[in-house]
Design a protein around this motif. Sequence first.
Motif, short mmCIF file in Angstrom:
data_model
loop_
_atom_site.label_atom_id
_atom_site.label_comp_id
_atom_site.label_asym_id
_atom_site.label_seq_id
_atom_site.Cartn_x
_atom_site.Cartn_y
_atom_site.Cartn_z
N ARG A 31 0.85 -1.20 0.00
CA ARG A 31 0.00 0.00 0.00
C ARG A 31 0.88 1.24 0.00
N VAL A 32 0.26 2.36 -0.36
CA VAL A 32 0.90 3.68 -0.26
C VAL A 32 -0.07 4.60 0.46
N ALA A 184 -5.67 3.96 15.34
CA ALA A 184 -6.24 2.69 15.78
C ALA A 184 -7.46 2.29 14.95
N TRP A 185 -7.23 2.14 13.67
CA TRP A 185 -8.25 1.75 12.71
C TRP A 185 -8.22 0.24 12.55
N ILE A 186 -9.36 -0.37 12.24
CA ILE A 186 -9.46 -1.83 12.18
C ILE A 186 -8.47 -2.44 11.18
N ASP A 187 -8.11 -1.70 10.11
CA ASP A 187 -7.15 -2.23 9.14
C ASP A 187 -5.75 -2.38 9.73
N ASN A 188 -5.49 -1.75 10.87
CA ASN A 188 -4.18 -1.88 11.50
C ASN A 188 -4.15 -2.98 12.56
N LEU A 189 -5.21 -3.78 12.61
CA LEU A 189 -5.23 -4.98 13.43
C LEU A 189 -5.16 -6.18 12.50
N ARG A 223 -17.82 7.11 7.69
CA ARG A 223 -17.22 7.33 6.37
C ARG A 223 -16.82 6.06 5.61
N PHE A 224 -16.55 4.95 6.31
CA PHE A 224 -15.88 3.84 5.62
C PHE A 224 -16.62 2.51 5.65
N LEU A 295 -10.73 3.94 1.00
CA LEU A 295 -9.33 3.68 1.31
C LEU A 295 -8.66 3.10 0.09
N ALA A 296 -7.36 3.36 -0.03
CA ALA A 296 -6.62 2.82 -1.17
C ALA A 296 -6.67 1.31 -1.14
N PRO A 297 -6.89 0.66 -2.28
CA PRO A 297 -6.93 -0.81 -2.30
C PRO A 297 -5.60 -1.39 -1.88
N ALA A 298 -5.67 -2.49 -1.12
CA ALA A 298 -4.46 -3.14 -0.66
C ALA A 298 -3.75 -3.84 -1.80
#
Length: 298
Positions: A31-32, A184-189, A223-224, A295-298
């Motif tokens: 990702r970027v 602390a967003w769910i994508d960082n777990l 938002r997401f 969010l940017a696609p992984a």
Amino acid sequence: MTATLAEEATALLHEVGRELGLDTADARLMRVRSNAVFKLRGEIVVRIATAPDALTRLPVVLDVARWLAERGFPTVRPADELCDHPIVRSGRVITFWRYIPVSGTPTTGELGRVLRDLHRLPVPPFALKRLADPLAEVRRCVETHSDVLTPQQRCWLRERIAELTERWNELEDVDPPVLLHGDAWIDNLLRRDDGDVVLCDWDGVAVGRREWDLVHTYHGQRRFGLTCADVDDFAAAYGHDLRDWPGYSTLMEVRDMYAIGVHIRNAAGDPFSRRELPRRLESLTKGDGSARWYLAPA
């Protein structure tokens, strides 16, 4: 033609790989965002920071990750066996981390429990930044990346940031400051192959009001695409519902503004940010508190 952030980061990755004897031939760009993140052979993750203040932050980020790991907290770990300090090349700051094989999707309830445990820890003995001004980076981006904003957008952002900063400063601190993850967003777990969860991406680590870590999940519903049930599960697991806090509305609006900073900074060199920035700015200037962001696609 100006290189994109991804192309620039890839060139830097190969340069550093040659210096350290790393095989970067099959590197995968994951990702970027605030970092260009690459997965290498040998279970190594390389993070190339895009933020201008990275060098002042990342040595402490590595120290905190080590400190947490020593205490058994579920965190990603630096790849100290490869390089135990940040490397600077062409103005970019590069760090090295151990890759975690993942399987499955974590839940917001698990995120709530992890954050509850994090906020119960003592503040580590490092010179951590205080989260006194969460919009400082957005403010800098508005002034230093004016080429991606119209004069009208820049004027509106300046005034709105000033208003939100004043409202943030008026919020009452009920609880003592805690160690914050900062993003602390769910994508960082991450869910490891063994089923346990691990918190990653500590670039925003700081000391401050716990509500800053909590608001990400509530903002995710706004938002997401998270659901009300996701937020309820998070609040139940953490043991506190941010919606009951008097500063909730202000915090959500501050988080809205915070979430455009990386796209202002990256828009000139990242196609996704170039597309997403106008979407977010339009909803903010129109006062649309429910427009879907991406969010940017992984």
